[in-house]
Design an enzyme around this catalytic site. Structure first.
Site, PDB file in Angstrom:
ATOM      1  N   THR B  60      36.152  14.130   6.295  1.00  0.00           N
ATOM      2  CA  THR B  60      35.015  14.366   7.180  1.00  0.00           C
ATOM      3  C   THR B  60      35.365  14.010   8.617  1.00  0.00           C
ATOM      4  O   THR B  60      34.822  14.581   9.560  1.00  0.00           O
ATOM      5  CB  THR B  60      33.804  13.533   6.694  1.00  0.00           C
ATOM      6  OG1 THR B  60      33.552  13.847   5.322  1.00  0.00           O
ATOM      7  CG2 THR B  60      32.560  13.817   7.507  1.00  0.00           C
ATOM      8  N   TYR B 148      42.613   7.913  -2.896  1.00  0.00           N
ATOM      9  CA  TYR B 148      41.618   8.935  -2.557  1.00  0.00           C
ATOM     10  C   TYR B 148      42.024  10.192  -3.315  1.00  0.00           C
ATOM     11  O   TYR B 148      43.017  10.834  -2.986  1.00  0.00           O
ATOM     12  CB  TYR B 148      41.658   9.136  -1.035  1.00  0.00           C
ATOM     13  CG  TYR B 148      40.759  10.213  -0.456  1.00  0.00           C
ATOM     14  CD1 TYR B 148      39.762  10.835  -1.180  1.00  0.00           C
ATOM     15  CD2 TYR B 148      40.929  10.603   0.876  1.00  0.00           C
ATOM     16  CE1 TYR B 148      38.964  11.809  -0.616  1.00  0.00           C
ATOM     17  CE2 TYR B 148      40.135  11.570   1.460  1.00  0.00           C
ATOM     18  CZ  TYR B 148      39.158  12.173   0.707  1.00  0.00           C
ATOM     19  OH  TYR B 148      38.378  13.149   1.275  1.00  0.00           O
ATOM     20  N   LYS B 176      38.616   6.312  -4.444  1.00  0.00           N
ATOM     21  CA  LYS B 176      37.517   7.209  -4.106  1.00  0.00           C
ATOM     22  C   LYS B 176      37.824   8.561  -4.731  1.00  0.00           C
ATOM     23  O   LYS B 176      38.892   9.134  -4.497  1.00  0.00           O
ATOM     24  CB  LYS B 176      37.410   7.377  -2.592  1.00  0.00           C
ATOM     25  CG  LYS B 176      36.425   8.467  -2.185  1.00  0.00           C
ATOM     26  CD  LYS B 176      36.602   8.952  -0.760  1.00  0.00           C
ATOM     27  CE  LYS B 176      35.607  10.061  -0.451  1.00  0.00           C
ATOM     28  NZ  LYS B 176      35.809  10.645   0.884  1.00  0.00           N
TER      29      LYS B 176
END
Lengths: 315, 315, 315, 315
Positions: B60, B148, B176
């Site tokens: 993001t 991640y 994550k």
């Protein structure tokens, strides 16, 4: 010698680019340490094969795995070693626009003749976005640009219509296709029938024979790190349309592919195989940048035997 | 304050990490220029929502599209602005091992509490190679590491068994998951049943409700750039097992997803939507790093109306 | 009893369909030979678990690998054995439109209550083509239709907007999602907020807990061939919002998945595991239709031990 | 004439199979109704082009979308129309083993010379499973078998080593590759260097030139439904190694591909384009089996103009 302050586009490369331009392996001693002596031997080994150019910092050069410092060192040393004997092309593919531009500027100052770029490979861009990206980028580059279609690694294809539009951007001179999809390549050839100066180069050496027979301009073939003369011979035979020689040399190329690139389980077999083979041949170290590692002794022994067989085959 | 010379692992983060840790947008004025005022407003907007941490330089945050210089500037400014109110986590994903390490060291000096890393995303590594890579990398990092999992962008999954093995590497504290595959997430939860201090965080906010209800630790949810309180409320309701509130808030989260992230055709709709919405809300600029560009006026108008509807919905 | 000559749509099923509807394994003695005694035991075993319906000829039923003759035999025998105790749903997925219709007509005559259909799985249709296909097909069907989203096998997703439009076709009553993508499932839930009679059912049992907690209607869970009561209990606990029970039962479901479905290397582990486990439990034969084959003794031994552990776990 | 009761393997086909074997379109009047007059015109049109065989019920023949009844009708009528002028090959690809065998037996009785089979296309089989499947299947077939590599539709590749092993199964005589991956095709050629009787045929006509130039045996080219002579001429020129003619004819083939196969948005453009063109040429109807539908008037008009251009080009 190029003026290091001049940022205007330097086009000092004949178009279409033709022939064999090996994607050079990056010899490493250890993490972030160039194998300087190996690099010198490798450059001379490749040039001795009669190649038409040298491409550094591509996929075969493990470019995305190298620090920027090491990339710059490699560019500088390679340009100095090559010393204008053939054009040096430099890979500037990056997910960050600014880093691509900086590397291109460095390459221009070091004496490179062109840069090579695949699509940004983290975020998958749409075709219109790709084209806009190329417009922005080309405007910042001091050297001509070759596109590099590499969807297996970038997740993005340069669609034929995008390539056609990109070819109108000043400084974009050609495309290297590593998709292994010859339908795509022939579609490009059809699109560029009226623009014979736009270079269409093939990546996978297994497709070099047909590329040249059917009008393509050349190949950026990894195996030319090992046996540069073989690929130059195949290119020459195909240009002269000697189909018996083409068939014979194409089979030798397929033998390299089947042996050196097919040891071990991972998708990295190609890279590990070439680097290991160069090490077995005494040319340079086979240390690899993370996330890969060199072959261990059992695989190395297999590669060693393959090289002997290939040498016998190649006579 | 951390000693900038000390390279030993600093673990100043409570485990498991819990709650909402928004993946912060990187506000830009133009190419390679941070929107400094926007950044300050954005940090305060997010922290005012009661979030439990802040994650910069993720997907993001457009991290792979930013120059290293700008990434460092962002880390430094963000850490200073946050000023230890919540932990700052820094994305160090890179295809080049050395660049990941350098960014982690910079982050440690700037005061970040942890780093976050997905698989190298150009060359697809095998699982054994990934694990070796994590061993090598963790040994060089001054901060704890969160994995991640982001296969849509990296082409590589951290397989459950790889995560289990990685969890034994000192400094690796959690993962994550942005695969949007809850079967995978539940498999990890089962594997880590006996190790409750290993953090399991979810990426897609559409999956936050069930993640927390079924024992996950938190969410790294993009929408929390816009409506931080909504995600914190959902987290809290799920922790308190108030299913009516969870259902109501989950629907509001789905509304954000259906409206803000679904304008336009490309896979970048999510990113463009969030940045455009932040701009409409007067928080920061919506300039985007190449290869993306901001929404034009027609899309912006749609986003504007969506925000009004969402605000009405959220009461 | 249905009139076999009447081809008008028979809707004898309560909507939304709720609960656990196991996708029944097809017991085989050898190629093209039904294990009739095993089928009887299997039906009774499943119904004894309190399930809410029975789905034959799905993926778990190996439907695409079975001859049409055997499919008809299975439909007929199953409907007779079930004898209206629960609704029987019949998979009619086919690449040939006409064959789907014929199977649906046969199912209607045999007493089935609904049919289930995924996208044609050889040619990848576009969304508009899919919708037109559903219009044409539903008009020919004597029974209500449930869509079956199964992109890993069909290469095609029923996009949310396509499902919304399909829900307006008379006779289309719901969708089973086996994409394992809960973002997609939640998007559908949002779309159908105003149409609570449209059934939204989940395929992967690992996602059953959250599906029910967040408003989904039921699950078509393969493990319910083995332990039907477990899945019914989990469904009931989630409907009653007893989160402690949900968590405990969800973990047991994850244990089934981690053990029974994870033996061997291929993507067929799930199917082979269930069939082998049923055989170990003395319920039916584990012969499989080509291209698969049953587990050999070493894998069988592992499955046998897993069943013991699971039984102990389930108390 | 073949004895209809004799189920032993009938090998009445010369190996390697050489030349152009068009994958015939299935002319339809409406759903499940053969265009009988169109079929006759189409067969005569194709045979008049000098082709070396005819392949019915392939991808171009929309086989998976047709009812079994219609498939049998097509086999019977085509064999009768061809009347042994060239060998007829019949596609028997199916997800159900038993249906493949039944279709093969029907084809043998009707006078077909060989059958063609891709991998079962619902369940993705592993390579060992594929090989076992071929062993079982070949033992039941009354006709020789050609493998058909079509991963875009089946999700499964016949790996080179699997093909090598399959070639040892009695009755398996060759492979048609529609992967469009010439590296794969050249790998097969290398593997079969010592077995020149094993046929290696190419699917995509865009790759016909190089296939023949580099030693392949022939092409199963969809465009030969429209312009059979063009493909036969290209095959002949390549066999005679007349590179100027090859280049000229290859360009005409690329023109067909670029025009007729590229109208509309979906992956079905190829199929719709061929069928529409045949209709424009007055040869047969262009009704399509679900899930596809014929082009409407605007696309038809484009195709009409393309045909004129192509005819001018082909002289």
């Amino acid at each position: 010698m190029p003026d290091p302050e001049d940022q205007t586009l330097q086009v000092r490369i004949e178009t279409p680019v033709r022939g064999i331009l090996p994607p050079m392996v990056t010899p490493l001693l250890e993490r972030d340490v160039l194998d300087v002596a190996g690099l010198e031997r490798l450059v001379e080994h490749i040039l001795a094969g009669g190649v038409h150019g040298l491409f550094v910092l591509g996929t075969t050069g493990e470019a995305p795995s190298l620090s920027y410092r090491l990339r710059r060192e490699l560019i500088e040393r390679t340009c100095r070693l090559v010393n204008e004997r053939v054009p040096v092309l430099v890979g500037i593919t990056d997910t960050a626009f600014v880093e691509s531009v900086q590397l291109a500027r460095f390459a221009a100052k070091a004496g490179a003749r062109a840069v090579v770029l695949s699509a940004p490979y983290y975020f998958p861009a749409g075709q219109a976005e790709l084209l806009e990206y190329l417009h922005h980028l080309a405007a910042e580059l001091p050297l001509p640009l070759f596109l590099y279609n590499m969807p297996s690694h970038t997740k993005v294809v340069f669609e034929p219509e995008t390539v056609r539009a990109a070819a109108d951007i000043p400084g974009i001179l050609g495309l290297k296709d590593s998709s292994a999809n010859m339908v795509y390549f022939h579609q490009l050839q059809l699109l560029f029938q009226g623009r014979p100066e736009f270079s269409l180069l093939i990546g996978p050496e297994e497709l070099l024979a047909e590329t040249i027979l059917l009008g393509g301009h050349g190949g950026i073939c990894g195996g030319a790190n090992l046996f540069p003369r073989l690929y130059v011979d195949l290119y020459d035979a195909a240009m002269r349309r000697e189909l018996d020689a083409v068939t014979r040399l194409h089979r030798q190329v397929m033998s390299v592919s089947k042996t050196i690139y097919s040891v071990g389980h991972y998708k990295s077999s190609y890279l590990k195989g070439i680097k290991c083979a160069l090490s077995c041949m005494g040319i340079c170290e086979d240390f690899m940048a993370e996330p890969f590692h060199r072959f261990r002794e059992p695989e190395r022994e297999i590669i060693r035997r393959h090289i002997e067989t290939l040498r016998a085959e190649q006579g």
